[in-house]
Design a protein around this motif. Structure first.
Motif, mmCIF file in Angstrom:
data_model
loop_
_atom_site.group_PDB
_atom_site.id
_atom_site.type_symbol
_atom_site.label_atom_id
_atom_site.label_comp_id
_atom_site.label_asym_id
_atom_site.label_seq_id
_atom_site.Cartn_x
_atom_site.Cartn_y
_atom_site.Cartn_z
ATOM 1 N N ALA A 173 5.979 17.251 -2.285
ATOM 2 C CA ALA A 173 6.961 16.311 -1.777
ATOM 3 C C ALA A 173 6.240 15.053 -1.321
ATOM 4 O O ALA A 173 5.113 15.099 -0.845
ATOM 5 C CB ALA A 173 7.689 16.928 -0.599
ATOM 6 N N THR A 174 6.891 13.938 -1.512
ATOM 7 C CA THR A 174 6.318 12.723 -0.951
ATOM 8 C C THR A 174 7.246 12.250 0.152
ATOM 9 O O THR A 174 8.439 12.536 0.146
ATOM 10 C CB THR A 174 6.203 11.604 -2.000
ATOM 11 O OG1 THR A 174 7.487 11.425 -2.561
ATOM 12 C CG2 THR A 174 5.199 11.960 -3.051
ATOM 13 N N ALA A 175 6.680 11.588 1.073
ATOM 14 C CA ALA A 175 7.505 11.121 2.174
ATOM 15 C C ALA A 175 6.969 9.792 2.639
ATOM 16 O O ALA A 175 5.790 9.512 2.535
ATOM 17 C CB ALA A 175 7.473 12.117 3.314
ATOM 18 N N ILE A 187 -5.302 5.866 1.278
ATOM 19 C CA ILE A 187 -4.211 6.058 0.322
ATOM 20 C C ILE A 187 -2.856 6.028 1.006
ATOM 21 O O ILE A 187 -1.900 5.467 0.482
ATOM 22 C CB ILE A 187 -4.425 7.380 -0.450
ATOM 23 C CG1 ILE A 187 -5.638 7.191 -1.352
ATOM 24 C CG2 ILE A 187 -3.194 7.738 -1.264
ATOM 25 C CD1 ILE A 187 -5.803 8.253 -2.377
ATOM 26 N N ASN A 188 -2.766 6.614 2.187
ATOM 27 C CA ASN A 188 -1.436 6.831 2.752
ATOM 28 C C ASN A 188 -1.002 5.887 3.853
ATOM 29 O O ASN A 188 0.181 5.792 4.138
ATOM 30 C CB ASN A 188 -1.346 8.258 3.290
ATOM 31 C CG ASN A 188 -1.459 9.271 2.182
ATOM 32 O OD1 ASN A 188 -0.691 9.233 1.243
ATOM 33 N ND2 ASN A 188 -2.429 10.155 2.276
ATOM 34 N N THR A 199 -0.550 -0.819 5.370
ATOM 35 C CA THR A 199 0.627 -1.489 5.891
ATOM 36 C C THR A 199 1.437 -2.080 4.748
ATOM 37 O O THR A 199 1.035 -2.038 3.584
ATOM 38 C CB THR A 199 0.237 -2.608 6.869
ATOM 39 O OG1 THR A 199 1.440 -3.161 7.404
ATOM 40 C CG2 THR A 199 -0.546 -3.687 6.164
ATOM 41 N N LYS A 200 2.585 -2.625 5.094
ATOM 42 C CA LYS A 200 3.462 -3.219 4.074
ATOM 43 C C LYS A 200 2.752 -4.322 3.328
ATOM 44 O O LYS A 200 2.141 -5.198 3.928
ATOM 45 C CB LYS A 200 4.681 -3.805 4.759
ATOM 46 C CG LYS A 200 5.793 -2.819 4.839
ATOM 47 C CD LYS A 200 7.055 -3.512 5.268
ATOM 48 C CE LYS A 200 7.828 -2.574 6.164
ATOM 49 N NZ LYS A 200 8.163 -3.134 7.436
ATOM 50 N N GLY A 201 2.862 -4.259 2.008
ATOM 51 C CA GLY A 201 2.284 -5.326 1.204
ATOM 52 C C GLY A 201 0.833 -5.120 0.865
ATOM 53 O O GLY A 201 0.285 -5.834 0.035
ATOM 54 N N GLN A 255 6.473 -0.739 2.136
ATOM 55 C CA GLN A 255 5.473 0.188 2.665
ATOM 56 C C GLN A 255 5.003 1.046 1.490
ATOM 57 O O GLN A 255 5.819 1.578 0.751
ATOM 58 C CB GLN A 255 6.147 1.081 3.691
ATOM 59 C CG GLN A 255 5.284 2.169 4.214
ATOM 60 C CD GLN A 255 4.572 1.732 5.467
ATOM 61 O OE1 GLN A 255 5.107 0.989 6.261
ATOM 62 N NE2 GLN A 255 3.358 2.187 5.625
ATOM 63 N N PRO A 256 3.696 1.168 1.290
ATOM 64 C CA PRO A 256 3.253 1.992 0.160
ATOM 65 C C PRO A 256 3.786 3.426 0.325
ATOM 66 O O PRO A 256 3.724 3.980 1.411
ATOM 67 C CB PRO A 256 1.736 1.953 0.270
ATOM 68 C CG PRO A 256 1.421 0.808 1.154
ATOM 69 C CD PRO A 256 2.584 0.605 2.033
ATOM 70 N N ILE A 257 4.331 3.959 -0.774
ATOM 71 C CA ILE A 257 4.810 5.343 -0.725
ATOM 72 C C ILE A 257 3.631 6.249 -0.453
ATOM 73 O O ILE A 257 2.565 6.103 -1.029
ATOM 74 C CB ILE A 257 5.400 5.742 -2.091
ATOM 75 C CG1 ILE A 257 6.561 4.838 -2.444
ATOM 76 C CG2 ILE A 257 5.846 7.193 -2.079
ATOM 77 C CD1 ILE A 257 7.774 5.027 -1.617
ATOM 78 N N SER A 258 3.810 7.183 0.432
ATOM 79 C CA SER A 258 2.636 7.984 0.746
ATOM 80 C C SER A 258 3.008 9.446 0.908
ATOM 81 O O SER A 258 4.140 9.799 1.123
ATOM 82 C CB SER A 258 1.984 7.473 2.014
ATOM 83 O OG SER A 258 2.960 7.365 3.013
ATOM 84 N N MET A 259 1.972 10.257 0.811
ATOM 85 C CA MET A 259 2.151 11.693 0.935
ATOM 86 C C MET A 259 1.962 12.078 2.385
ATOM 87 O O MET A 259 1.396 11.325 3.163
ATOM 88 C CB MET A 259 1.054 12.348 0.112
ATOM 89 C CG MET A 259 1.491 13.464 -0.733
ATOM 90 S SD MET A 259 0.163 13.777 -1.879
ATOM 91 C CE MET A 259 -0.031 15.505 -1.651
#
Ligand code: HEM
Ligand SMILES: [Cu+2]
Lengths: 626, 193
Positions: free
Chosen positions: A2-4, A210-211, A214-216, B13-17
């Motif tokens: 799942a991604t969130a 990776i996760n 910030t925005k952009g 916002q970058p999609i993240s796990m």
């Protein structure tokens, strides 16, 4: 899977507001990435002094073999014999410990640990690392590993002495050398903790990059520092486990009597029971880590250099994409060249040619990086801050040390050069000094962010020039000594006629080394003095584009007091034609700079406005909910 | 149009796990590297000759079966949790823990079988490698069983349900990974001894 869409930023911020840090949670068991970075830095500096000091001790021996070392007796005790000479076994221990400490504790933990921790969240716009707790563990495992290594310096049989590569059978048999007893056991325990620490850190860095951007902040807008730290962590994640496997088998050979690396060994005329092992197996496993490790050490320094050079040339980095691609190339290639360390281990010459070919390919991305640094500097409005000087110094060492790599990479030439001082010269320039200069550049550059004060520039210049000339004076002569065939890790060479004529040169090297080492105390003084007494820094002293300079002077845990800034452009908009200033921070929207936008950027402005409008509506809506 | 999409994508916002799940994957990568290192060492060493030949313990077939079965029961528990079927969830988790322990006992008996064949940990590396593979794998498996027990306890406390699946998902990922790792090691040994 799942991604969130995760927003741990805000969680962290709330956490912070709720409890107030006491001394222990703020300075010792802290989970704040900034403090952890500083912990790594201070610990790394401690180890650098120890490691440097050890090298001075063996340089005494090499430069002044006849000298009485009586004056060192208070410190070294029994390691100085009655006639005042250094114990040969201890000489080997010194070399081993110097290598281990410098490669792992200073240039891996001290460099990656400091700057990956400190800069990743600040430059990608995150409140903290993905897991502050794991991050804390990473530091404390490193600390523990250091304590164990430190203790091993003082035990009766001496620390590990088989070289930083700890090749068996030398390292596997207690009878072989005093250091292969308890000292080697402690080395293995210490390194196990070190591997755990590196993996915890690395997993965190990768997850965060990776996760938690910030925005952009897309991958194509990441500062090159972050790219470098990210790839370094990837290399570490893939190579340190293999070192663990190698060490595990060594532990079994040493303590349980297995024969993974041992076969047909006679000691004092007695055959050992071990049969069927292969010492070359260890070399394969070790260098599968060992070669990537040299890039683990170098890449962060290259990343820091990219940032510092672009900022202080007031020019966009030349070939941003090419830089990323060459770092990717280095990452991949670094895993398939390990056997160039084993050309003379009796391996199949055909296999040798293959590894020679692969090794020489690595020179290509390395050269691309050098050209990009030079072209960034070319016709820039250079500002010679100490950080800039150290970065340029790095480029210089990378060139002079990289060139000798091409010689060593030739399997035929390496027969003459292997394990001579030529190799020592090669890697001290390209890895040791280059990475050390990257570390220094980073400290001088980010000191104002770390401590809110400026380091003294004059002392910085003195430190730079002494170190820069010192490094060349120390390592350049070693090429000649090496070509003449003088092997490394030899306690004494006065018995060989051919080496006699290098007595003066060795003396010269030793003197230069002592001066260079002494010059580092200028830095230490500057560092601690400026921490308390330095000139107060401004918010963005180098007029830089990246996000860390948008935080307050003393950022708290959580980094930004309000919202995390959004990113609208890449980090290298320096001296953009038409712009009012010679830099445009990443947080400035394109719509605010119509005068300097390129045609395709102008097209994006309309969209950007829309998104910003939407966003402010959401924001207002959120506010009214509270 | 294409450009627009790209741009919108970039300011989001970058999609993240889930960071913890992601970290678990990275951890598994490092475990893979440990075993990749060891198994390639095996091949390199084997190619050098002086290699002891012996039959693999038959019990590996049984333990491999147990490993597969435990993955099935865990999967069943996982789906039960998703459907909030708590009884099946508890049974599934309980069974998986038991099977995990059974696997470990089986691996212990493989060592007994090795000793019966007079292949010891100390001796020709051919045998030593088998002990290292199984032992190191078992060490990881123990961590897996502990993880499962933690999840089992939270299921008994009804803390795992369709809206709180993160821990369950991570346990399942890790457990399937360990099972797969064992099957890889077994196949490797079958093909290379
Ligand atoms: C142009 C690219 C390079 C080539 C072709 C190259 C080639 C080699 C070769 C063939 C050796 C083995 C020499 C021997 O032991 O006989 C060697 C040693 C070494 N290289 Fe490089 N190298 C290159 C760049 C680098 C870089 C960038 C680093 C570090 C950042 C580095 C670090 C080392 C180290 C640490 C050793 C010595 C390890 C030891 O024996 O203790 N090299 N290099
Ligand atoms: Cu190498």
């Amino acid at each position: 899977m799942a991604t969130a869409t995760v927003a741990p930023h805000d969680e962290a911020a709330h956490e912070h507001h709720e409890h107030h840090d006491n001394f222990i949670t703020k300075y010792i068991f802290t989970q704040d990435h900034k403090m952890i970075g500083k912990q790594f830095l201070i610990t790394g500096m401690f180890w650098a002094i120890i490691g440097g000091f050890l090298s001075i001790l063996f340089r005494f021996q090499l430069g002044f073999p006849e000298m009485s070392m009586e004056f060192l007796r208070p410190l070294l005790g029994g390691w100085i014999d009655e006639s005042g000479a250094l114990d040969p076994n201890f000489y080997l221990a010194l070399v081993t410990m110097h290598g281990t400490i410098m490669v792992f504790f200073v240039l891996t933990a001290g460099l990656s640990g400091t700057f990956s921790n400190y800069l990743i969240p600040l430059q990608i716009g995150a409140r903290d690392m993905a897991s502050g707790f794991m991050n804390m563990l990473s530091y404390w495992f490193f600390f523990l590993s250091g304590v164990i290594m430190f203790i091993s310096l003082f035990i009766k049989t001496g620390p590990a002495s088989g070289g930083w590569v700890v090749y068996p059978p030398l390292s596997a048999l207690e009878q072989a050398i005093p250091g292969s007893g308890l000292g080697m056991t402690l080395w293995l325990i210490s390194m196990t903790f070190f591997i755990v620490s590196s993996l915890l850190g690395g997993i965190n860095y990768i997850t965060t990059v990776i996760n938690l951007r910030t925005k952009g902040m897309s991958f194509s807008r990441l500062p090159l520092t972050i790219w470098a730290f990210f790839l370094t962590a990837v290399i570490g994640l893939l190579s340190f486990p293999v070192l663990f496997a190698a060490a595990l088998l060594l532990v079994f050979d040493r303590s349980f009597g297995t024969s993974f690396y041992l076969s047909d060994i006679y000691i004092g005329g007695e055959a050992l029971p071990n049969t069927g092992g292969s010492p070359v197996l260890y070399q394969h496993l070790f260098w599968f880590l060992g070669h990537p490790e040299v890039y683990i050490v170098l890449l962060p320094a290259l990343g820091i250099t990219s940032e510092v050079i672009a900022t202080n040339s007031r020019k966009p980095i030349f070939g941003y994409k090419a830089m990323i691609i060459s770092m990717l190339g280095i990452t991949i290639l670094s895993f398939i060249v390990w056997a160039h360390h084993m050309f003379v281990s009796g391996m199949n010459p055909f296999l040798g040619s293959i590894f020679m070919f692969l090794t020489l390919i690595i020179a290509v991305p390395s050269a691309v990086k050098v050209f990009n640094y030079l072209t960034t500097l070319w016709r820039g409005n250079l500002i010679f801050t100490p950080a800039m000087l150290f970065s340029i110094g790095l480029v210089s060492f990378f060139i002079s040390g990289g060139l000798t790599g091409i010689f060593l990479g030739n399997s035929a030439i390496d027969i003459q050069l292997h394990d001579t001082y030529f190799v020592v010269a090669h890697f001290h320039l390209v890895m040791g000094s280059a990475s050390f200069f990257g570390l220094m550049a980073g400290v001088y550059h980010w000191f104002p962010k770390m401590f809110g004060r400026m380091m003294d520039a004059k002392l910085g210049y003195i430190h730079f020039w002494l170190t820069f000339t010192g490094v060349y004076l120390v390592f350049f002569p070693m090429h000649y000594i090496g070509i003449a065939g003088f092997p490394r890790r030899y306690y004494s060479w006065t018995n060989f006629n051919f080496a006699d004529m290098y007595t003066d040169l060795n003396m010269f090297v030793s003197v230069a080394a002592i001066i260079t080492f002494a010059a580092q105390f200028i830095f230490i003084f500057n560092f601690f003095y400026s921490m308390y007494r330095g000139r107060k820094a401004t918010l963005n002293p180098w007029r830089s584009n990246t996000l860390e300079w948008t935080t307050p002077l003393y950022p708290e845990h959580g980094n930004w007091p309000g919202e995390i800034p959004t990113v609208y452009r890449w980090p290298y908009d320096y001296s953009k034609p038409g712009a009012a200033e010679d830099f445009i921070p990443q947080t400035v929207p394109l719509s605010a700079t119509p005068e300097s936008n390129l045609p395709h950027e102008q097209e994006m402005v309309a969209l950007e406005m829309e998104i910003m409008k939407d966003e402010s509506e959401v924001l207002v809506a959120n506010e009214s909910k509270h | 149009m294409e450009k627009e999409l790209k741009y919108v994508d970039m300011v989001e916002q970058p999609i993240s796990m889930h960071p913890k799940k992601f970290a678990l994957w990275l951890f598994m990568v490092s475990v893979v590297m440990v075993f990749a290192g060891l198994t390639s060492a095996y091949i390199v060493r084997q190619a050098e000759g002086n290699w002891l030949e012996y039959d693999l313990p038959e019990i590996f077939w049984i333990t491999s079966g147990i490993a597969l079965l435990s993955s099935c029961t865990l999967h069943w528990a996982y789906f039960s949790a998703k459907k909030d079927n708590f009884l099946n969830l508890k049974i599934g988790m309980g069974l998986t823990v038991l099977l995990g322990i059974a696997f470990l006992i089986g691996q212990w008996y493989s060592w007994v079988a090795m000793v019966d064949r007079e292949v010891f940990f100390v001796g020709n590396p051919a045998g030593s490698f088998l002990y290292v593979f199984t032992g190191l794998h078992a060490a990881h498996l123990i961590s897996g069983v502990i993880f499962l027990i933690i999840v089992l306890i939270s299921t008994l406390r009804l803390q795992v349900h369709s809206k709180a699946m993160d821990v369950m998902e991570m346990a399942a990922t890790y457990w399937h990974f360990l099972g797969g790792l064992w099957l890889y090691l077994f196949m490797f040994l079958l093909l290379n001894h």
